[in-house]
Enzyme design. Structure first.
Site, PDB file in Angstrom:
ATOM      1  N   HIS A 147       0.843  -1.200   0.000  1.00 53.62           N
ATOM      2  CA  HIS A 147       0.000   0.000   0.000  1.00 53.62           C
ATOM      3  C   HIS A 147       0.879   1.251   0.000  1.00 53.62           C
ATOM      4  O   HIS A 147       0.371   2.366   0.121  1.00 53.62           O
ATOM      5  CB  HIS A 147      -0.908   0.023   1.237  1.00 53.62           C
ATOM      6  CG  HIS A 147      -2.049  -0.943   1.170  1.00 53.62           C
ATOM      7  ND1 HIS A 147      -2.802  -1.142   0.032  1.00 53.62           N
ATOM      8  CD2 HIS A 147      -2.582  -1.767   2.107  1.00 53.62           C
ATOM      9  CE1 HIS A 147      -3.734  -2.039   0.272  1.00 53.62           C
ATOM     10  NE2 HIS A 147      -3.615  -2.444   1.515  1.00 53.62           N
ATOM     11  N   SER A 176     -15.408   1.732   2.961  1.00 57.23           N
ATOM     12  CA  SER A 176     -14.792   0.411   3.106  1.00 57.23           C
ATOM     13  C   SER A 176     -13.698   0.443   4.177  1.00 57.23           C
ATOM     14  O   SER A 176     -13.557  -0.490   4.981  1.00 57.23           O
ATOM     15  CB  SER A 176     -14.212  -0.006   1.745  1.00 57.23           C
ATOM     16  OG  SER A 176     -13.729  -1.315   1.782  1.00 57.23           O
ATOM     17  N   SER A 269     -18.171 -15.514  -5.493  1.00 55.24           N
ATOM     18  CA  SER A 269     -17.185 -16.582  -5.397  1.00 55.24           C
ATOM     19  C   SER A 269     -16.025 -16.158  -4.491  1.00 55.24           C
ATOM     20  O   SER A 269     -15.545 -16.939  -3.666  1.00 55.24           O
ATOM     21  CB  SER A 269     -16.784 -16.937  -6.841  1.00 55.24           C
ATOM     22  OG  SER A 269     -15.492 -17.300  -6.934  1.00 55.24           O
ATOM     23  N   ARG A 296     -16.754  -7.539   1.424  1.00 55.28           N
ATOM     24  CA  ARG A 296     -17.921  -7.035   2.153  1.00 55.28           C
ATOM     25  C   ARG A 296     -19.127  -6.828   1.249  1.00 55.28           C
ATOM     26  O   ARG A 296     -19.991  -7.667   1.144  1.00 55.28           O
ATOM     27  CB  ARG A 296     -17.504  -5.721   2.858  1.00 55.28           C
ATOM     28  CG  ARG A 296     -18.418  -5.214   3.936  1.00 55.28           C
ATOM     29  CD  ARG A 296     -17.916  -3.866   4.446  1.00 55.28           C
ATOM     30  NE  ARG A 296     -17.829  -2.864   3.384  1.00 55.28           N
ATOM     31  CZ  ARG A 296     -18.804  -2.014   3.041  1.00 55.28           C
ATOM     32  NH1 ARG A 296     -19.929  -2.011   3.716  1.00 55.28           N
ATOM     33  NH2 ARG A 296     -18.649  -1.141   2.041  1.00 55.28           N
TER      34      ARG A 296
HETATM   35  P1  A3P Z   1     -16.233  -3.015   0.157  1.00 51.21           P
HETATM   36  O1  A3P Z   1     -15.794  -2.913   1.577  1.00 51.21           O
HETATM   37  O2  A3P Z   1     -16.739  -1.719  -0.403  1.00 51.21           O
HETATM   38  O3  A3P Z   1     -17.191  -4.123  -0.089  1.00 51.21           O
HETATM   39  P2  A3P Z   1      -8.900  -4.214  -0.639  1.00 51.21           P
HETATM   40  O4  A3P Z   1      -8.700  -5.583  -1.118  1.00 51.21           O
HETATM   41  O5  A3P Z   1      -8.098  -3.182  -1.334  1.00 51.21           O
HETATM   42  O6  A3P Z   1      -8.842  -4.140   0.857  1.00 51.21           O
HETATM   43  O7  A3P Z   1     -10.389  -3.807  -1.045  1.00 51.21           O
HETATM   44  C1  A3P Z   1     -11.484  -4.400  -0.414  1.00 51.21           C
HETATM   45  C2  A3P Z   1     -12.724  -4.002  -1.163  1.00 51.21           C
HETATM   46  O8  A3P Z   1     -12.784  -4.741  -2.408  1.00 51.21           O
HETATM   47  C3  A3P Z   1     -13.990  -4.366  -0.381  1.00 51.21           C
HETATM   48  O9  A3P Z   1     -14.937  -3.359  -0.718  1.00 51.21           O
HETATM   49  C4  A3P Z   1     -14.330  -5.722  -0.990  1.00 51.21           C
HETATM   50  O10 A3P Z   1     -15.662  -6.120  -0.789  1.00 51.21           O
HETATM   51  C5  A3P Z   1     -14.030  -5.444  -2.452  1.00 51.21           C
HETATM   52  N1  A3P Z   1     -13.899  -6.684  -3.239  1.00 51.21           N
HETATM   53  C6  A3P Z   1     -13.106  -7.749  -3.004  1.00 51.21           C
HETATM   54  N2  A3P Z   1     -13.317  -8.699  -3.931  1.00 51.21           N
HETATM   55  C7  A3P Z   1     -14.256  -8.228  -4.765  1.00 51.21           C
HETATM   56  C8  A3P Z   1     -14.930  -8.758  -5.923  1.00 51.21           C
HETATM   57  N3  A3P Z   1     -14.649  -9.959  -6.400  1.00 51.21           N
HETATM   58  N4  A3P Z   1     -15.854  -7.984  -6.523  1.00 51.21           N
HETATM   59  C9  A3P Z   1     -16.131  -6.742  -6.053  1.00 51.21           C
HETATM   60  N5  A3P Z   1     -15.556  -6.192  -4.969  1.00 51.21           N
HETATM   61  C10 A3P Z   1     -14.621  -6.928  -4.330  1.00 51.21           C
END
Ligand code: A3P
Length: 334
Positions: A147, A176, A269, A296
């Site tokens: 990051h 998020s 998935s 989430r």
């Molecule tokens: P939300 O909290 O808005 O749902 P990172 O991996 O950078 O921490 O980002 C996490 C965010 O990516 C979360 O967002 C998560 O739900 C979303 N995310 C992870 N896999 C995903 C997928 N296959 N499709 C859409 N969003 C996804």
């Protein structure tokens, strides 16, 4: 400042640090800013900054870089599978082991080594420097998550290896990131969304300031070893993104392989896949999968359910002031 790390790392004002320690029970070593941009880290970052900056790179390394909550995990799973020739069996290993987070130590140490009462709750406790050691021991081709903004990464990163940077609408990021901060005991945020929103706009959350982070990537966009993606692109046309990333990594994928990978990367998935949904991390006690879990909601525009009128205005002014010089390609700037 030293010859092996060229930036000044300055503590926050004591009053600010007191408030932060109270509101973020995981930020035990207080917070520092890395100048000149003022990147915000836990104090323990001091012990690691030079090691991250001088990380030894290999030409086969592939990094996924992002500001937190921008779709990093999603992009990592996509990249790992392409690099490893769609080895779905191998992808059953927790993503964090296949694709380690290079600066994880500086988040974990603060918790584990300064709060014995939390250590007692943990089922297993990481050693200082363990995650960095994991990166150095990884077999080629290494897949590495970060990051950190470009300026804090090894200066030759783009001349040596490939980097995929993923960006997301900061309004969805802040929502998020709020849930993330409540879920991980390494952050332990105690307040409500409005309080977190204030911290985010003050750039007082880890890896902020958001706009400098993004700008640093954007300024390097013409480098052939950098590919910039957005969360919205992944949402809108995942097969097209798979094709683009495969091309960038020099991998050939058939139509059928793209279809299978698209299914594997679908939100439902990913949400039920224990290798990517942080179930492994939760089993150590590091996070509590409340707040809707790690994978989430997976929506673009979910921020509309969280922002009150005054917050929309403040956010807009902040975007205009800090992100104004970024181009229209970033959809949220329109
Ligand atoms: P939300 O909290 O808005 O749902 P990172 O991996 O950078 O921490 O980002 C996490 C965010 O990516 C979360 O967002 C998560 O739900 C979303 N995310 C992870 N896999 C995903 C997928 N296959 N499709 C859409 N969003 C996804």
């Amino acid at each position: 400042m030293s010859s092996d790390f060229p930036y000044a790392i300055e503590p926050l004002e004591e009053k600010e640090n007191d408030a932060i320690r109270k509101d973020f029970t995981g930020y035990l070593s207080g917070a520092v800013r890395v100048q000149p941009q003022g990147y915000f880290f836990q104090g323990i970052y001091r012990q690691y900054a030079h090691r991250y900056y001088n990380l030894s790179l290999r030409p086969t390394d592939v990094f996924v870089a992002s500001y937190p909550k921008s779709g990093t995990t999603w992009t990592q799973e996509l990249v790992w599978l392409l690099i490893h020739n769609l080895d779905y069996e191998g992808a059953k290993v927790p993503l964090d082991d296949r694709f380690p987070f290079v600066e994880a130590d500086h988040v974990l140490d603060a918790l584990v080594f300064q709060r014995p009462e939390l250590k007692a709750k943990m089922k297993s406790t990481p050693e200082p420097g363990e995650r960095l050691a994991q990166v150095t021991k990884l077999e080629d081709p290494r897949c590495i998550k970060t990051h950190m903004p470009f300026s804090l990464l090894p200066p030759k990163i783009l001349d040596t290896c490939k980097v995929i940077y993923v960006a997301r609408d900061p309004r969805d990021v802040v929502v998020s990131y709020y849930h993330h901060h409540r879920m991980w005991i390494t952050h332990g945020f105690q307040g409500d969304f409005r309080a977190f929103f204030d911290y985010f706009l003050k750039d007082q959350v880890m890896w902020s300031p958001f706009w400098d982070h993004l700008r640093e990537a954007w300024e390097r966009r013409s480098h052939p070893n950098l590919l910039i993606l957005t969360y919205d692109q992944l949402k809108e046309d995942l097969p097209a993104v798979i094709r683009k990333v495969a091309g960038f990594l020099g991998k050939e994928v058939s139509q059928e392989e793209i279809e299978n990978l698209t299914k594997h990367l679908h939100f439902d998935s990913m949400k039920s896949n224990p290798a990517v949904n942080a179930v492994a991390e939760a089993s150590t006690g590091l996070l509590d999968l409340k707040e809707g879990g790690f994978v989430r909601k997976g929506k673009s525009g979910g921020w509309k359910d969280y922002f009150e009128e005054d917050m929309k205005e403040r956010f807009h002014a902040w975007m205009a002031e800090k992100g104004g010089s970024l181009p229209k390609e970033f959809k949220w700037m329109k």
